[in-house]
Design an enzyme around this catalytic site. Sequence first.
Site, PDB file in Angstrom:
ATOM      1  N   GLY A 150      23.413  54.983  51.002  1.00  0.00           N
ATOM      2  CA  GLY A 150      22.112  54.391  51.214  1.00  0.00           C
ATOM      3  C   GLY A 150      21.040  55.317  50.664  1.00  0.00           C
ATOM      4  O   GLY A 150      21.312  56.462  50.299  1.00  0.00           O
ATOM      5  N   TYR A 151      19.816  54.805  50.638  1.00  0.00           N
ATOM      6  CA  TYR A 151      18.703  55.552  50.045  1.00  0.00           C
ATOM      7  C   TYR A 151      17.605  55.789  51.065  1.00  0.00           C
ATOM      8  O   TYR A 151      17.075  54.848  51.643  1.00  0.00           O
ATOM      9  CB  TYR A 151      18.154  54.790  48.830  1.00  0.00           C
ATOM     10  CG  TYR A 151      19.145  54.834  47.697  1.00  0.00           C
ATOM     11  CD1 TYR A 151      19.112  55.857  46.772  1.00  0.00           C
ATOM     12  CD2 TYR A 151      20.162  53.889  47.608  1.00  0.00           C
ATOM     13  CE1 TYR A 151      20.055  55.940  45.760  1.00  0.00           C
ATOM     14  CE2 TYR A 151      21.111  53.956  46.602  1.00  0.00           C
ATOM     15  CZ  TYR A 151      21.047  54.988  45.687  1.00  0.00           C
ATOM     16  OH  TYR A 151      21.992  55.080  44.711  1.00  0.00           O
ATOM     17  N   LEU A 152      17.274  57.067  51.259  1.00  0.00           N
ATOM     18  CA  LEU A 152      16.112  57.419  52.063  1.00  0.00           C
ATOM     19  C   LEU A 152      14.850  57.141  51.264  1.00  0.00           C
ATOM     20  O   LEU A 152      13.805  56.831  51.823  1.00  0.00           O
ATOM     21  CB  LEU A 152      16.166  58.894  52.473  1.00  0.00           C
ATOM     22  CG  LEU A 152      17.278  59.250  53.463  1.00  0.00           C
ATOM     23  CD1 LEU A 152      17.421  60.761  53.592  1.00  0.00           C
ATOM     24  CD2 LEU A 152      17.006  58.611  54.817  1.00  0.00           C
ATOM     25  N   GLU A 177      16.702  52.967  53.707  1.00  0.00           N
ATOM     26  CA  GLU A 177      16.104  51.688  53.362  1.00  0.00           C
ATOM     27  C   GLU A 177      17.160  50.596  53.477  1.00  0.00           C
ATOM     28  O   GLU A 177      18.362  50.873  53.441  1.00  0.00           O
ATOM     29  CB  GLU A 177      15.579  51.739  51.917  1.00  0.00           C
ATOM     30  CG  GLU A 177      14.508  52.790  51.708  1.00  0.00           C
ATOM     31  CD  GLU A 177      14.148  52.989  50.241  1.00  0.00           C
ATOM     32  OE1 GLU A 177      14.802  52.402  49.354  1.00  0.00           O
ATOM     33  OE2 GLU A 177      13.206  53.748  49.981  1.00  0.00           O
ATOM     34  N   ASN A 188      22.246  52.266  41.142  1.00  0.00           N
ATOM     35  CA  ASN A 188      22.603  51.948  42.520  1.00  0.00           C
ATOM     36  C   ASN A 188      21.379  51.756  43.408  1.00  0.00           C
ATOM     37  O   ASN A 188      21.378  50.912  44.292  1.00  0.00           O
ATOM     38  CB  ASN A 188      23.518  53.035  43.088  1.00  0.00           C
ATOM     39  CG  ASN A 188      24.933  52.905  42.587  1.00  0.00           C
ATOM     40  OD1 ASN A 188      25.691  52.073  43.054  1.00  0.00           O
ATOM     41  ND2 ASN A 188      25.298  53.744  41.637  1.00  0.00           N
TER      42      ASN A 188
END
Length: 156
Positions: A28-30, A82, A144
Amino acid sequence: MIEIERKFLVTSPQFKKEAFQESRIVQGYLNSHPERTVRIRIKGNKAFITIKGIGNETGLTRLEWEKEISVAEAEKLLKLCETGIIDKVRYDIKVGNHIVEVDVFSGENDGLIMAEIELESEGEVFKKPSWLGEEVTNDERYYNAYLSRNPFKNWS
């Protein structure tokens, strides 16, 4: 701390027969801003935090910093990410002097199969296996971070 990488679509499942390793990846992406992404990844029984900078003019080269963290830390950080978790299985295939990583996406990105190869220089020559298709290195839709916000299943 520099990553030089090319991305390709995959045209055949033949790569699975050539793989020497496979592992599930959840990430996942912060922060998924194209100029600076901050990624949390669990790959098998290891976890990492990675920061990537914006790509250069060719889209092949960018700053990348990565540090191993505990899986427990990564699981907690994934809850802060996110919306849009990436779930995929990565197959590692030795091709000539390189390792080609083929990602088979599931979940919201089911149906997408993409290969990446890391190089020492932008002009480095490498052997292309028969199952490598169209190059998508410069197409941000295949990053990604983009896929986490705009899943493959929603593309028209």
